[in-house]
Structures are given as structure tokens and as C-alpha cells.
Design an enzyme around this catalytic site. Structure first.
Site, PDB file in Angstrom:
ATOM      1  N   GLY B  53       0.806  -1.226   0.000  1.00  0.00           N
ATOM      2  CA  GLY B  53       0.000   0.000   0.000  1.00  0.00           C
ATOM      3  C   GLY B  53       0.836   1.272   0.000  1.00  0.00           C
ATOM      4  O   GLY B  53       1.793   1.392   0.758  1.00  0.00           O
ATOM      5  N   ASN B  76      -1.987  -9.908  11.250  1.00  0.00           N
ATOM      6  CA  ASN B  76      -1.000  -8.837  11.147  1.00  0.00           C
ATOM      7  C   ASN B  76      -1.678  -7.513  11.434  1.00  0.00           C
ATOM      8  O   ASN B  76      -2.871  -7.343  11.205  1.00  0.00           O
ATOM      9  CB  ASN B  76      -0.338  -8.819   9.762  1.00  0.00           C
ATOM     10  CG  ASN B  76      -1.062  -7.927   8.785  1.00  0.00           C
ATOM     11  OD1 ASN B  76      -0.890  -6.702   8.798  1.00  0.00           O
ATOM     12  ND2 ASN B  76      -1.907  -8.513   7.963  1.00  0.00           N
ATOM     13  N   CYS B 136      -8.293  -2.115   4.461  1.00  0.00           N
ATOM     14  CA  CYS B 136      -7.285  -2.421   5.476  1.00  0.00           C
ATOM     15  C   CYS B 136      -7.908  -2.297   6.862  1.00  0.00           C
ATOM     16  O   CYS B 136      -8.432  -1.237   7.217  1.00  0.00           O
ATOM     17  CB  CYS B 136      -6.088  -1.484   5.389  1.00  0.00           C
ATOM     18  SG  CYS B 136      -4.894  -1.836   6.697  1.00  0.00           S
ATOM     19  N   ILE B 197     -10.169 -11.617  -1.048  1.00  0.00           N
ATOM     20  CA  ILE B 197     -10.591 -10.793   0.050  1.00  0.00           C
ATOM     21  C   ILE B 197      -9.381 -10.213   0.791  1.00  0.00           C
ATOM     22  O   ILE B 197      -8.303 -10.807   0.777  1.00  0.00           O
ATOM     23  CB  ILE B 197     -11.466 -11.573   1.081  1.00  0.00           C
ATOM     24  CG1 ILE B 197     -10.709 -12.793   1.631  1.00  0.00           C
ATOM     25  CG2 ILE B 197     -12.769 -11.993   0.454  1.00  0.00           C
ATOM     26  CD1 ILE B 197     -11.440 -13.552   2.740  1.00  0.00           C
ATOM     27  N   THR B 199      -7.958  -9.112   4.632  1.00  0.00           N
ATOM     28  CA  THR B 199      -7.944  -9.976   5.816  1.00  0.00           C
ATOM     29  C   THR B 199      -9.232  -9.849   6.637  1.00  0.00           C
ATOM     30  O   THR B 199      -9.943  -8.853   6.554  1.00  0.00           O
ATOM     31  CB  THR B 199      -6.763  -9.600   6.715  1.00  0.00           C
ATOM     32  OG1 THR B 199      -6.832  -8.195   6.979  1.00  0.00           O
ATOM     33  CG2 THR B 199      -5.445  -9.931   6.047  1.00  0.00           C
ATOM     34  N   GLY B 223      -4.064 -16.413   5.550  1.00  0.00           N
ATOM     35  CA  GLY B 223      -3.538 -17.774   5.528  1.00  0.00           C
ATOM     36  C   GLY B 223      -4.631 -18.800   5.268  1.00  0.00           C
ATOM     37  O   GLY B 223      -5.811 -18.450   5.099  1.00  0.00           O
TER      38      GLY B 223
END
Lengths: 257, 309
Positions: B53, B76, B136, B197, B199, B223
Site C-alpha cells: 500500500g 497482522n 485495510c 478478500i 484480511t 492464511g
């Protein structure tokens, strides 16, 4: 292209209280290692997705092996401790920047605390000239025999006083009036912070190896950052422990935590 | 069709008018601007590098710890640390231009003005596409607040479209009740593609020390743990909009990538897998190629249309 490599476990066992030593066959990596660098260790099974970043304790170029010494601190290192001799792990490295060794120092001071001690063994082997090595443990020492083989004066402190000086490794340095013209250190952050103050007061350039939770290990994901002062500015920036470090000059680190 | 063996499948795709040599991209934030992975991956082999970003001014990001590992995934909370669009343009674009791969720039902001400012600066840059980051979960203003509100999402896309020169892909958040509504809204305002997608908002707690593990308390889960959610949402969105979709969320293998394409995605992005193995993008590419050969697919489009009911 560099890739993760298979590494066979040559020897693995507990060498102290929650202190494990593993020797890995790593032919292409061993020759490249600078003291203070680390490798990423990926287990073949278990719930952990990410590799474990572990500092390199020592290398043996004659047998193409390297040694890691670690403590079980979570599920990843717990699974690692179960790995048997002869099994294969996947490793990536060497990663990060090691210590910048001052070849012309007449005397160097090496200071380790707890699990920060292992990478200082390979460093001690590579530092020329006279050396004072200070090792601080919470209780029973480990790797002491290996350090005693180095041509250096060794001083040991323990928190509980069960071995050597009772107190912190920095108390011991003060007690002993530590002297040298270069300082290298690895250990918990409060220790490194105090050491940085000591080094500044005594006008000795110090390098410290930091630790932070990591993901990629190669500098892309920006999770393992630390605060570093900007040059000529009253401001700081985040730097990556994995790729810009793990070794930093103590005076550039912002010790606010 | 299963009997037909394909020797050289055509992996190229068309993403909103941009031709990519294959559908494998990097998920923004997991690959820097490619430099860090250059030693491990031949960047020429990737369909596109989607960079970390970029904001109008430098952002310092969140306090550490910024990562927590969880079962089958990781959280994260980096908070979009980046050196700002000017540094990005002078340092990272020249690096990426040395490679034969497409450059997709992830555009971040805290306000519509900031998103537009970045898009405007990038209008003169030699890049192939913009990815609008309205999803985000790790920044206090902007980011996800645009991606979880249909009207706000539509508004920011509308405004950025006015100033951008490259095709605009919009990255959606899974942290919504109905993702198809947001997808339709951004398509209506001119989004040229959708990536998804981002997170899933999550949290990890250290039971022994009785405190959150992340410095930011909450973070984004990625993940393999999120793959079923990602597949479901890609499947839903592909049936709701006409623009192409880039699918991501826990892709570790070529077969994972094929699953997203079967769900309707045109392209796919590899994210967290890069952290477990720096060669993951190329491994996924080779895995997808092998899947196509064994399954008798001669093009990516054939996989997209192959899902049985």
C-alpha cells in the site's frame, strides 16, 4: 535463485534447563554465515505456518554443519524440540546482517543475556585481539564450556546467584570495571537498553542484536520493526529487524519500551 | 475432457483490458515492491506484482508486535507503513520496470482526498493498474471504513475514477454482512476489476500474560484458515458482477489457485504463503500449470467455466 533448503538434523538434544542444541547439515549456507545472522527454520508438520527465526550459534565448516541453541517458548519451538536426529527440516538463510567486527580493536567486550548468548559464540571465535566476555543467565549457565575454549576472559552472572556473580550482567561489568574499545551484545531489550546507557557513558561504540516477532524474514512484510533515530533530525523511523538488523548501533536505537 | 492431456496450456489472462502472462499475482503487503523477493523469485515469471500500500505522505505504521501466529494462519497489524508515493515512484517503479511483469499499485488513504491525491500522482507513472485499498483493517481512519459502507465505497471509487489514468481494481473487505452489495456498488461507479478478500478482522490473546498479543490489539487474519470464507465470497461476487475478480485468501498451492478460478476468479494472488516459503508464487504457478495439464484445460477461461453445479 535462492530457495529454502532441506537440512538434515545431525545431533539434537537438551543441553540445559529448557535449553536445546541442534546441529544441522547446511552445506551451501555454512560458508556464508557472518556472526549474528539467523536462519528461518520451517517444520515439516505441526500447526505452525511460519518458519521460526533462530540465531546461528556456531558453524563447523569441516562438517558443513551449523548449530542453533534455543529455548522452548511456544508451540513452534516445542514442536522443534521433538524433531529427531536424522529427520529433515527446511531452512532459509543466512538472513539479516551480522555484527560488524572491528578488526583493529585492541580489546573487545562481548555481553550476552539468556537466549541472546548463543550467537555470541560464533562472534567470539571471529573477534581478533583481547576479549572480555560477560554472560548473564537467570540460573544455571549453558554453553559455558564452549566459551571457555575461546581465548578470552569470561565473567558469569546469574540472577539467583547459583553460579558466578549474583546480579545482572551489567552490575557485573560495573563491578569488574569492564574495559574495551568495541562492544557487542545480544539479549533481552531491558538489558540492551541499560547496556546502551553504559556504553554511551563510557564512550564505547556498541552494537546490539535485537529480537522481534517475524513473518517473512527477508524484509518484505514489515512486521518485525524497531524504532531507529533519523540522522540529523529529531525524529525516528521504523526499521526492519530482519533485513536492516538484527544488529544495530546502540546509539541509533530508540529505547522507549 | 479429463482424458485430453494438454502439453502447453495458455495461462495468459485479460484483466480489465490488461494482458497478464499468467493469473498469478502477489497479494499487496506480502511482497514489498518485489525487491526483497528478487533473490528468491524470477519476477519475470509473475503475471503481476501488486505492491505494498502506498499513501500520499509517509506512514510510520503501528507499534509492535505486529504479527501473531494462529492456527492455520496469522494476524497482522502493520498499519500500512510506507515511505509515501513520491519515494515509491522514484525508487520502486524503476526497479520493477526492469522486469517483464505487470505493476499494480495498491492505493491507500485516510480520506477521499488522500486516495485521489495518490491516484493523481500515479497518473503520470508507468504502471499498469491501481488497486484501491478500501479494506485495510489496521488503520484508524480510512481503509476499512470505506470498504464496509456501501455508500462510502461507491463515493471513493467515483472520485478516484475521475483522476486516475490506469484501470482501477477495488480491493474488498470480507468484514461485511453482504459483500455482493459492496461489489455491485463499486462496479456501478466504474470499478474495472475487484480483488478480494482482504484480511478478516481478528484478535489473539496471550493467556499467560493476560494481554492482547498485537500492539494494535486487533489485526487482519490471513492464511489457509480463511480460504473457505474467501472462496465463498469470490463465488458470490462472481455471480453478482460482470467485472473480473482477482481471488485471494490462503492460497498455498496450484490447486488452491484453481479452486478460486473455478469459483469464477480471473486471476489469483498469493500472500501469506510467501512468508512460509519465499518461492511460493512460482510454486503456485507451476502447480496451476500442472493442474491444467492433468485436467486437460487449455486456457484459464476454461477453468472459470468448468465448475459443476
Amino acid at each position: 535463485m535462492k530457495t529454502m533448503k532441506a537440512a538434515k538434523v545431525k545431533k539434537h538434544g537438551e543441553i540445559g534447563e529448557n535449553c536445546w542444541s541442534i546441529w544441522l547439515e547446511a552445506s551451501e549456507i555454512v560458508d556464508e554465515v557472518n556472526p549474528g545472522q539467523f536462519i528461518h527454520v520451517k517444520l515439516n508438520n505441526g500447526e505452525k505456518l511460519l518458519p521460526r527465526p533462530l540465531s546461528i550459534c556456531e558453524t563447523d565448516t569441516s562438517s558443513n554443519t551449523l548449530r542453533l541453541v534455543y529455548a522452548v517458548v511456544g508451540k513452534g519451538t516445542e514442536a522443534l524440540s521433538q524433531v529427531k536426529t536424522g529427520e529433515t527440516l527446511r531452512i532459509l538463510g543466512p538472513l539479516g546482517n551480522g555484527f560488524d567486527i572491528n578488526q583493529s580493536a585492541s580489546k573487545s567486550i562481548i555481553v550476552g543475556g539468556g537466549m541472546g548468548i548463543p550467537p555470541l559464540l560464533e562472534l567470539s571465535k571471529n573477534i581478533p585481539g583481547k576479549k572480555e566476555i560477560y554472560l548473564g543467565y537467570s540460573s544455571t549457565p549453558f554453553l559455558l564450556e564452549e566459551f571457555e575454549k575461546q581465548n578470552a576472559d569470561i565473567y558469569v552472572s546469574t540472577d539467583d546467584g547459583c553460579f558466578g556473580y549474583k546480579g545482572t550482567v551489567i552490575d557485573l561489568m560495573r563491578y569488574n570495571n569492564a574495559q574495551g574499545d568495541s562492544l557487542y551484545s545480544c539479549g533481552p531489550k531491558p538489558m540492551l537498553k541499560a547496556l546502551s546507557g553504559w556504553a554511551e557513558k563510557n564512550k564505547i561504540p556498541a552494537q546490539v542484536s535485537l529480537e522481534e516477532r517475524m513473518a517473512c524474514g527477508v524484509g518484505a512484510c514489515l512486521v518485525c520493526t524497531c524504532k531507529v533515530k533519523k540522522e540529523n533530525e529529531n525524529d525516528w523511523k521504523h526499521q526492519r529487524v530482519c533485513a536492516d538488523g538484527p544488529v544495530f548501533r546502540s546509539q541509533e536505537v530508540v529505547w522507549d519500551e | 475432457m479429463n482424458e485430453k492431456k494438454i502439453n502447453m496450456p495458455d495461462l495468459s489472462i485479460d484483466l480489465a483490458g490488461i494482458k497478464l502472462k499468467n493469473p498469478i499475482m502477489t497479494a499487496s503487503g506480502t511482497f514489498g515492491s518485489g525487491k526483497e523477493y528478487g533473490e528468491y523469485v524470477d519476477l519475470n515469471r509473475l503475471g503481476a506484482v501488486v505492491v505494498k500500500g502506498v499513501s500520499l505522505t509517509p506512514w510510520k505504521g503501528n507499534p509492535t508486535p505486529r504479527v501473531a501466529e494462529t492456527y492455520g494462519g496469522m494476524l497482522n497489524a502493520v498499519g500500512l507503513q510506507n515511505p509515501g508515493v513520491d519515494a515509491f515512484m522514484s525508487e520502486d517503479i524503476p526497479f520493477l520496470k526492469k522486469y517483464d511483469t505487470r505493476i499494480i499499485v495498491n492505493v491507500s488513504g485516510k480520506s477521499i482526498e488522500e486516495y485521489c491525491g495518490v491516484a493523481e500522482r500515479l497518473a503520470e507513472a508507468d504502471i499498469d493498474m491501481l488497486e484501491l485499498n478500501i479494506s485495510c483493517p489496521n488503520i484508524k481512519e480510512g481503509g476499512i471504513t470505506f470498504g464496509t459502507d456501501t455508500k462510502m465505497a461507491a463515493l471513493v471509487v467515483k472520485e478516484v475514477k475521475k483522476v486516475s489514468r490506469q484501470p482501477l481494481m477495488v480491493k474488498l473487505s470480507p468484514n461485511v454482512t453482504d459483500i455482493t452489495e459492496i461489489a455491485k456498488a463499486v462496479e456501478a461507479e466504474g470499478a474495472d476489476a475487484i480483488s478480494m478478500i482482504n484480511t478478516l478482522l481478528g484478535m489473539a490473546i496471550d493467556a499467560k500474560n493476560k494481554r492482547p498479543i498485537l500492539g494494535n490489539v486487533m489485526g487482519g487474519l490471513s492464511g489457509p484458515a480463511i480460504k473457505p470464507v474467501a472462496l465463498r465470497m469470490v463465488y458470490q461476487v462472481c455471480r453478482s458482477v460482470k467485472v473480473p475478480v482477482v481471488g485471494m485468501g490462503g492460497i498455498m498451492t496450484g490447486e488452491d489457485a484453481a479452486e478460486f478460478i473455478l469459483a469464477g476468479a480471473t486471476g489469483v494472488a498469493v500472500g501469506t504463503a510467501n512468508f512460509t516459503n519465499p518461492s511460493a508464487t512460482v510454486d503456485v504457478l507451476e502447480g496451476l500449470e500442472s493442474y491444467m495439464k492433468h485436467q486437460g484445460f487449455s486456457s484459464v477461461g476454461e477453468i472459470q467455466n468448468a465448475m459443476k453445479k
